[in-house]
Motif scaffolding. Structure first.
Motif, short mmCIF file in Angstrom:
data_model
loop_
_atom_site.label_atom_id
_atom_site.label_comp_id
_atom_site.label_asym_id
_atom_site.label_seq_id
_atom_site.Cartn_x
_atom_site.Cartn_y
_atom_site.Cartn_z
N SER A 88 0.85 -1.19 0.00
CA SER A 88 0.00 0.00 0.00
C SER A 88 0.88 1.24 0.00
O SER A 88 2.10 1.16 0.21
CB SER A 88 -0.90 0.00 1.24
N LYS A 89 0.26 2.39 -0.21
CA LYS A 89 1.03 3.65 -0.22
C LYS A 89 1.71 3.88 1.14
O LYS A 89 2.87 4.30 1.20
CB LYS A 89 0.11 4.83 -0.56
N LYS A 90 1.00 3.61 2.22
CA LYS A 90 1.58 3.80 3.55
C LYS A 90 2.77 2.87 3.75
O LYS A 90 3.80 3.26 4.32
CB LYS A 90 0.53 3.56 4.63
N GLU A 91 2.62 1.63 3.30
CA GLU A 91 3.70 0.66 3.46
C GLU A 91 4.92 1.05 2.64
O GLU A 91 6.07 0.84 3.06
CB GLU A 91 3.22 -0.73 3.05
N ILE A 92 4.70 1.63 1.46
CA ILE A 92 5.83 2.08 0.63
C ILE A 92 6.56 3.23 1.32
O ILE A 92 7.81 3.27 1.35
CB ILE A 92 5.34 2.50 -0.76
N LEU A 93 5.81 4.17 1.89
CA LEU A 93 6.45 5.28 2.61
C LEU A 93 7.23 4.76 3.81
O LEU A 93 8.34 5.22 4.09
CB LEU A 93 5.38 6.28 3.06
N GLU A 94 6.66 3.80 4.53
CA GLU A 94 7.35 3.21 5.68
C GLU A 94 8.63 2.52 5.25
O GLU A 94 9.69 2.72 5.86
CB GLU A 94 6.42 2.22 6.38
N LEU A 95 8.54 1.71 4.20
CA LEU A 95 9.71 0.98 3.73
C LEU A 95 10.78 1.93 3.21
O LEU A 95 11.98 1.74 3.46
CB LEU A 95 9.29 -0.01 2.63
N TYR A 96 10.35 2.97 2.50
CA TYR A 96 11.31 3.95 1.98
C TYR A 96 12.05 4.64 3.12
O TYR A 96 13.29 4.74 3.10
CB TYR A 96 10.57 4.99 1.12
N LEU A 97 11.31 5.12 4.11
CA LEU A 97 11.94 5.85 5.20
C LEU A 97 12.78 4.94 6.10
O LEU A 97 13.59 5.43 6.89
CB LEU A 97 10.87 6.57 6.03
N ASN A 98 12.61 3.63 5.99
CA ASN A 98 13.45 2.70 6.74
C ASN A 98 14.68 2.25 5.96
O ASN A 98 15.55 1.57 6.52
CB ASN A 98 12.64 1.47 7.15
N THR A 99 14.75 2.59 4.68
CA THR A 99 15.88 2.13 3.86
C THR A 99 16.77 3.26 3.37
O THR A 99 17.94 3.04 3.04
CB THR A 99 15.38 1.36 2.63
N VAL A 100 16.24 4.48 3.31
CA VAL A 100 16.98 5.58 2.68
C VAL A 100 18.21 5.96 3.52
O VAL A 100 18.20 5.90 4.75
CB VAL A 100 16.06 6.79 2.48
N SER A 101 19.27 6.35 2.84
CA SER A 101 20.52 6.73 3.51
C SER A 101 20.54 8.22 3.82
O SER A 101 20.12 9.05 3.00
CB SER A 101 21.72 6.39 2.62
N PHE A 102 21.04 8.54 5.02
CA PHE A 102 21.24 9.93 5.42
C PHE A 102 22.74 10.24 5.57
O PHE A 102 23.11 11.21 6.21
CB PHE A 102 20.52 10.21 6.74
N GLY A 103 23.58 9.42 4.94
CA GLY A 103 25.02 9.61 5.04
C GLY A 103 25.56 9.09 6.36
O GLY A 103 24.83 8.63 7.23
N GLU A 104 26.88 9.14 6.51
CA GLU A 104 27.56 8.71 7.74
C GLU A 104 27.21 7.27 8.11
O GLU A 104 27.13 6.92 9.29
CB GLU A 104 27.23 9.65 8.90
N ASN A 105 26.95 6.41 7.10
CA ASN A 105 26.55 5.02 7.33
C ASN A 105 25.29 4.94 8.18
O ASN A 105 25.10 4.02 8.98
CB ASN A 105 27.68 4.23 8.00
N THR A 106 24.40 5.93 8.01
CA THR A 106 23.15 6.01 8.74
C THR A 106 21.99 5.73 7.79
O THR A 106 21.82 6.44 6.80
CB THR A 106 22.98 7.42 9.36
N TYR A 107 21.21 4.70 8.11
CA TYR A 107 20.11 4.30 7.24
C TYR A 107 18.80 4.32 8.02
O TYR A 107 18.71 3.78 9.12
CB TYR A 107 20.35 2.89 6.67
#
Length: 658
Positions: free
Chosen positions: A179-198
């Motif tokens: 679902s759209k909510k699940e995609i947003l959740e999965l995206y925000l749990n996988t995206v990198s913020f640099g400094e080896n921080t995911y």
């Protein structure tokens, strides 16, 4: 007859012909390009450039999740990870974070099914046709998620179009799988913020020391803004640039009616405020403890397989590890070690300023250098020892540890070893007597520069061993009320060895309590002789002393090498009515779903010594640590460098190095 000359075409007709030719040429070229890319797309779809995850496979996808270490009072001490990531559920994400993400990255997110037609045209012309890697703006959140889940590969000159097509196809399949909510959740749990921080939870903890649900709107906008360039918009390194990017995200949120103008203006006026914390392997509280725990966990994982036969991975399985450490006590202990050792170091440096504490300094440093990786590499290259040392004496830019802070200096490897060899070290272990819970663990002065954990280091115990000896004497039947003479005795069978009192005084008689509180060496040696060296060693092993102890009378003065951990375990017997309470530092391990995988309870043995004797020893040891005696010792402390043979001999005679 002469041929008629052809009349030249009218200029307007020539223009029409040339325009038509150009149009046909453009049509042919465009059609060819479209056909090539259409064929390329079909080849990607068919899996000729590698397997594409199916909808079912996407439904079963698992992120690598950091394992988290918690104190007894639920404070996060640190993590074990390859990629620092912690998953968070959609319902725990603030609404303004979702709005910021959609406004900045994919405004038609709720309208498309993985591919945004308008944005895709921009991708085709900028990213694919013109190979502009910075074009951006075309990939939907679905496609970005596909890129996060499946890293891009190299395909020669067609790398960009193949990867884009792969992400488009997977993006559409993701829309079918979630679902759209699940995609947003999965995206925000996988995206990198640099400094080896995911993932957003790890980013919120690192940059703002908070949970995602507690992020403020300006914090959410800043983190979303970092996604455009995790380094160039990192607020630690580029605060002004990061603020500009944050304000652009807020402007987008206003443009698409997620916030009003007043909110945008007020938030944009705020400065960037970070509360940065890096819970890496060496940073954060209790680093020495976490390293010891890591080795224990690796052994546990090796010997405790999952139900399917595979083994737990402490770096990727998202385990929750609960320890007995108390976060406040750990902080106080680390501060105490840092402050006290800094003061001791000043006194040490003042006393040894113009002298070499290690005797032959050059030989001492060479011995250390020979065990370094750099020396080994050059040795394999065929360099002689002389040439290697010459190379290691060449100055270079480096950062060194000092109590005033880290310093950038020009220094050779040789000189850096000399620098670090002068630092005094210490360990601190605090254990709760009744439960055996370890509450504080400090293995050294700085885990970044000094890896060795002094909780485990074995050193001569000195007078700290005497309570164990006295307890062994009581167990062996010695009368605690009997008085012993304080005489100077020569033991001929031990090379005419004579124990000496640190005060230099002899004569009179002492009870066990008096001799222990005054740390009288002659009495201690007589007790050891009466009790028997073998009996004392066996008793010491029962108390928790693991290493081999010397079978000599100087054992009474603490010449045996023991660790701090062993001594704490042994002393705990006195506080528990003679019972052994095993130290506990790991309470519970849970998997990422909260299932308990391991749990431990306090283990108490039958009494090793009579409870009355344990009470006597507690009272006897207590008299040693009176305020006056403590201040006296504090004012006259000395440094014992056991590397000197003559100092070691003196220690065995007088026990002055306590």
């Amino acid at each position: 007859m002469g041929q008629k000359k052809k009349k030249p075409l009218a200029p307007a007709l020539m223009y029409l012909i040339s325009t038509g030719q150009i149009f046909r040429l453009v049509t042919i070229v465009t059609g060819s390009i479209v056909m090539v890319y259409a064929v390329l797309f079909l080849m990607v779809y068919a899996g000729l450039f590698g397997h594409l995850a199916t909808v079912q496979e996407l439904r079963n996808i698992q992120n690598h999740i950091s394992s988290e270490v918690y104190s007894n009072d639920k404070v996060l001490l640190g993590k074990y990870y390859f990629q620092d990531r912690t998953n968070v559920r959609y319902q725990n994400l603030p609404e303004h974070l979702i709005h910021a993400l959609i406004a900045a990255e994919d405004v038609r997110f709720y309208e498309h099914h993985g591919i945004d037609g308008r944005s895709s045209l921009r991708v085709i012309f900028k990213s694919i046709l013109f190979q502009n890697r910075r074009s951006g703006g075309g990939s939907t959140i679905h496609q970005q998620l596909a890129k996060n889940l499946f890293k891009r590969k190299r395909y020669s000159i067609i790398t960009m179009p193949v990867n884009k097509f792969r992400e488009m196809i997977i993006g559409v399949r993701l829309d079918k799988a979630y679902s759209k909510k699940e995609i947003l959740e999965l995206y925000l749990n996988t995206v990198s913020f640099g400094e080896n921080t995911y993932g957003i939870e790890t980013a919120a903890q690192r940059f703002f020391r908070t949970l995602p649900c507690d992020l403020k709107i300006e914090d959410s906008a800043l983190l979303v803004g970092m996604l455009k360039g995790t380094f160039i918009y990192n607020p630690r390194y580029f605060p002004e640039r990061s603020k500009t990017r944050r304000d652009n995200v807020l402007s987008q949120m206003h443009k698409y009616s997620y916030i009003n103008k007043a909110t945008m203006d007020s938030v944009c006026a705020l400065p960037v405020r970070l509360d940065y914390v890096n819970l890496s392997h060496n940073e954060g509280p209790a680093p020495y403890f976490r390293e010891h725990l890591r080795l224990v966990l690796l052994d546990w994982a090796k010997n405790n397989p999952k139900s399917d036969g595979t083994h737990y991975n402490i770096y990727t399985d998202g385990l929750k590890i609960y320890t007995t450490i108390n976060a406040d006590l750990q902080q106080y202990a680390e501060e105490a070690i840092k402050n006290q050792m800094a003061n001791l170091q000043k006194n040490f440096d003042r006393q040894w300023k113009d002298r070499d504490p290690w005797g032959d300094q050059n030989a001492f440093i060479l011995k250390i250098l020979e065990n370094t990786p750099a020396y080994g590499r050059m040795k394999k290259q065929g360099m002689s020892g002389e040439k290697i040392i010459e190379a290691l004496k060449v100055p270079k830019r480096m950062e060194i540890f000092t109590y005033e802070g880290m310093k950038e200096v020009e220094m050779s490897v040789y000189d850096s070893v000399a620098h670090y060899s002068r630092f005094l070290q210490a360990g601190l272990l605090s254990m709760e007597a009744e439960t055996g819970y370890v509450r504080a663990w400090v293995g050294g002065i700085n885990s970044n520069y000094f890896k060795y954990d002094h909780i485990h280091s074995k050193r001569q115990a000195g007078s700290a061993f005497k309570p164990i000896l006295y307890a062994a004497a009581l167990k062996n039947g010695h009368d605690p009320c009997a008085y012993l003479p304080n005489d100077s005795v020569v033991f001929e069978e031990y090379n005419n060895w004579t124990p000496r009192n640190s005060s230099g005084g002899y004569g009179g008689y002492y009870s066990m309590k008096g001799a222990l509180s005054q740390s009288v060496n002659t009495i201690s040696v007589k007790l050891l002789e009466k009790t028997g060296i073998d009996s004392v060693i066996r008793f010491s092993e029962q108390m928790g002393i693991e290493g081999a102890l010397p079978e000599v009378l100087s054992l009474a003065l603490g010449t045996g090498n023991v660790s701090l951990k062993e001594m704490v375990r042994a002393y705990n017997v006195f506080l528990n009515e003679g019972k052994i309470v095993e130290p506990i530092f790991l309470k519970r391990i849970e998997d990422k779903y909260g299932n308990v995988l391991f749990e431990t309870e306090t283990r108490i043995s039958e009494p090793l010594i009579n409870p009355h004797h344990a009470l006597l020893m507690t009272a006897g040891v207590g008299t040693i640590v009176t305020l006056d005696h403590f201040l006296h010792l504090f004012q006259r402390f000395t440094f014992c460098l056991r590397q000197f043979p003559e100092d070691k001999k003196k220690a065995q005679q007088t026990n002055t190095c306590v």
